[in-house]
Design a protein around this motif. Structure first.
Motif, PDB file in Angstrom:
ATOM      1  N   ASN A  66     112.382 -46.994   1.542  1.00  0.00           N
ATOM      2  CA  ASN A  66     113.355 -47.615   2.422  1.00  0.00           C
ATOM      3  C   ASN A  66     113.413 -49.115   2.107  1.00  0.00           C
ATOM      4  O   ASN A  66     113.717 -49.497   1.000  1.00  0.00           O
ATOM      5  N   GLN A  67     113.076 -49.958   3.026  1.00  0.00           N
ATOM      6  CA  GLN A  67     113.151 -51.393   2.795  1.00  0.00           C
ATOM      7  C   GLN A  67     111.776 -52.053   2.716  1.00  0.00           C
ATOM      8  O   GLN A  67     111.670 -53.289   2.787  1.00  0.00           O
ATOM      9  N   SER A  68     110.712 -51.257   2.576  1.00  0.00           N
ATOM     10  CA  SER A  68     109.352 -51.791   2.513  1.00  0.00           C
ATOM     11  C   SER A  68     108.880 -51.835   1.059  1.00  0.00           C
ATOM     12  O   SER A  68     108.818 -50.798   0.390  1.00  0.00           O
ATOM     13  N   PHE A  69     108.543 -53.034   0.573  1.00  0.00           N
ATOM     14  CA  PHE A  69     108.113 -53.249  -0.803  1.00  0.00           C
ATOM     15  C   PHE A  69     106.700 -53.819  -0.808  1.00  0.00           C
ATOM     16  O   PHE A  69     106.419 -54.792  -0.096  1.00  0.00           O
ATOM     17  N   TYR A  70     105.824 -53.231  -1.643  1.00  0.00           N
ATOM     18  CA  TYR A  70     104.446 -53.699  -1.743  1.00  0.00           C
ATOM     19  C   TYR A  70     104.020 -53.793  -3.202  1.00  0.00           C
ATOM     20  O   TYR A  70     104.474 -53.015  -4.054  1.00  0.00           O
ATOM     21  N   TRP A  71     103.120 -54.732  -3.470  1.00  0.00           N
ATOM     22  CA  TRP A  71     102.450 -54.788  -4.763  1.00  0.00           C
ATOM     23  C   TRP A  71     101.292 -53.796  -4.762  1.00  0.00           C
ATOM     24  O   TRP A  71     100.633 -53.589  -3.738  1.00  0.00           O
ATOM     25  N   VAL A  72     101.025 -53.192  -5.920  1.00  0.00           N
ATOM     26  CA  VAL A  72      99.837 -52.353  -6.134  1.00  0.00           C
ATOM     27  C   VAL A  72      99.055 -52.982  -7.273  1.00  0.00           C
ATOM     28  O   VAL A  72      99.615 -53.267  -8.337  1.00  0.00           O
ATOM     29  N   ASP A  73      97.758 -53.240  -7.043  1.00  0.00           N
ATOM     30  CA  ASP A  73      96.968 -53.933  -8.061  1.00  0.00           C
ATOM     31  C   ASP A  73      96.503 -52.979  -9.156  1.00  0.00           C
ATOM     32  O   ASP A  73      96.776 -51.777  -9.114  1.00  0.00           O
ATOM     33  N   LEU A  74      95.788 -53.518 -10.146  1.00  0.00           N
ATOM     34  CA  LEU A  74      95.391 -52.736 -11.315  1.00  0.00           C
ATOM     35  C   LEU A  74      94.382 -51.646 -10.973  1.00  0.00           C
ATOM     36  O   LEU A  74      94.166 -50.732 -11.761  1.00  0.00           O
ATOM     37  N   GLN A  89     114.855 -59.856  -5.520  1.00  0.00           N
ATOM     38  CA  GLN A  89     114.961 -59.541  -6.939  1.00  0.00           C
ATOM     39  C   GLN A  89     114.862 -58.039  -7.176  1.00  0.00           C
ATOM     40  O   GLN A  89     115.593 -57.472  -7.989  1.00  0.00           O
ATOM     41  N   MET A  90     113.959 -57.378  -6.473  1.00  0.00           N
ATOM     42  CA  MET A  90     113.815 -55.928  -6.629  1.00  0.00           C
ATOM     43  C   MET A  90     115.032 -55.181  -6.082  1.00  0.00           C
ATOM     44  O   MET A  90     115.456 -54.169  -6.642  1.00  0.00           O
ATOM     45  N   LEU A  91     115.609 -55.687  -5.008  1.00  0.00           N
ATOM     46  CA  LEU A  91     116.783 -55.029  -4.429  1.00  0.00           C
ATOM     47  C   LEU A  91     117.969 -55.039  -5.379  1.00  0.00           C
ATOM     48  O   LEU A  91     118.783 -54.112  -5.367  1.00  0.00           O
ATOM     49  N   GLU A 111     108.838 -41.130  -2.396  1.00  0.00           N
ATOM     50  CA  GLU A 111     109.617 -40.499  -1.342  1.00  0.00           C
ATOM     51  C   GLU A 111     108.775 -40.113  -0.130  1.00  0.00           C
ATOM     52  O   GLU A 111     109.208 -40.266   1.019  1.00  0.00           O
ATOM     53  N   LYS A 112     107.581 -39.583  -0.365  1.00  0.00           N
ATOM     54  CA  LYS A 112     106.762 -39.062   0.728  1.00  0.00           C
ATOM     55  C   LYS A 112     105.448 -39.830   0.833  1.00  0.00           C
ATOM     56  O   LYS A 112     104.393 -39.358   0.413  1.00  0.00           O
ATOM     57  N   MET A 113     105.525 -41.032   1.396  1.00  0.00           N
ATOM     58  CA  MET A 113     104.328 -41.830   1.617  1.00  0.00           C
ATOM     59  C   MET A 113     104.628 -42.864   2.681  1.00  0.00           C
ATOM     60  O   MET A 113     105.680 -43.502   2.657  1.00  0.00           O
ATOM     61  N   GLU A 114     103.707 -43.007   3.608  1.00  0.00           N
ATOM     62  CA  GLU A 114     103.848 -44.009   4.645  1.00  0.00           C
ATOM     63  C   GLU A 114     103.015 -45.221   4.273  1.00  0.00           C
ATOM     64  O   GLU A 114     101.829 -45.111   3.989  1.00  0.00           O
ATOM     65  N   PHE A 115     103.641 -46.396   4.250  1.00  0.00           N
ATOM     66  CA  PHE A 115     102.942 -47.624   3.909  1.00  0.00           C
ATOM     67  C   PHE A 115     102.464 -48.322   5.172  1.00  0.00           C
ATOM     68  O   PHE A 115     103.095 -48.236   6.225  1.00  0.00           O
ATOM     69  N   SER A 116     101.356 -49.013   5.055  1.00  0.00           N
ATOM     70  CA  SER A 116     100.844 -49.831   6.153  1.00  0.00           C
ATOM     71  C   SER A 116     100.291 -51.122   5.564  1.00  0.00           C
ATOM     72  O   SER A 116     100.149 -51.257   4.349  1.00  0.00           O
TER      73      SER A 116
END
Length: 215
Positions: A66-74, A89-91, A111-116
């Motif tokens: 949706n509209q939630s963007f997160y970084w994932v580290d190495l 920029q990502m949008l 598609e199927k994951m809830e972020f917190s």
């Protein structure tokens, strides 16, 4: 670095870090494997200088829903949310205004994951490196893309959204077939570019090595 140079080399009258005992080709491979580096150049200069030129892989990627963007580290763990400028920029990629540039990290819609806001594991380190490697292969083959889409973090089916917004189906497992899938898509893409304009497709499926299915 010292750990690599200090490994057992058999008997010799000099210290293990002596420049005579440094073999550039061997050191290049060990550095790449130990530190996950894209490119390494090792040069001996004179009797006492060892010069290294190193290019690292991207150290993180971006996931969103949706509209939630997160970084994932190495390490594959959820990091901080993107700031306002990064998110904008990502949008532009999500909305199809542009493709990813050479130095941008992978962008993955799950598609199927809830972020917190609490740190959580998203990918295993090997899966994350696999996505980064996939991105580097696309750049190497000059195949433009906007983003990736997966159902869950463990999904092996990956949907690549290309420049025209067409979904391209890839299968990440087993890894040895991915290069053949990429080459199949590359051959198709080059053929499309020779036409007056790329034909519109509902989807393109290259998951079966050396085969392509169009709709």
């Amino acid at each position: 670095m010292y750990r690599i140079l200090d490994r057992e080399r058999g008997w010799h009258p000099w210290g293990s870090r002596h420049l005579w005992l440094v073999y550039p080709k061997e050191l290049v491979q060990e550095l790449k494997q130990s530190f996950y580096l894209e490119e390494v150049q090792v040069e001996k200069e004179g009797r006492h200088i060892l010069r290294l030129k190193i290019k690292e892989y991207p150290h993180r990627l971006t996931i969103y829903k949706n509209q939630s963007f997160y970084w994932v580290d190495l390490h594959g763990q959820l990091d901080v949310a993107l700031n306002k400028d990064e998110r904008q920029q990502m949008l532009t990629r999500v909305y199809g205004k542009r493709v990813a540039t050479q130095d941008e990290p992978p962008l993955i819609r799950i598609e199927k994951m809830e972020f917190s806001t609490t740190t959580q594991d998203v990918f295993t380190p090997s899966r994350l490196k696999g996505f980064i490697g996939f991105t580097m292969d696309l750049q190497r083959l000059r195949l433009p893309y906007r983003e990736f889409r997966i159902e869950t973090p463990t999904s092996t089916k990956v949907i690549l959204i290309n420049e025209q917004g067409t979904p391209i189906y890839f299968e990440l497992e087993p890894p040895e077939t991915l290069e053949r899938q990429l080459q199949t898509y590359k051959a198709f893409w080059d053929t499309q570019k020779q036409r007056k304009g790329p034909q519109a497709y509902q989807y393109i499926d290259v998951r079966v090595p050396d085969m392509i299915y169009l709709r």
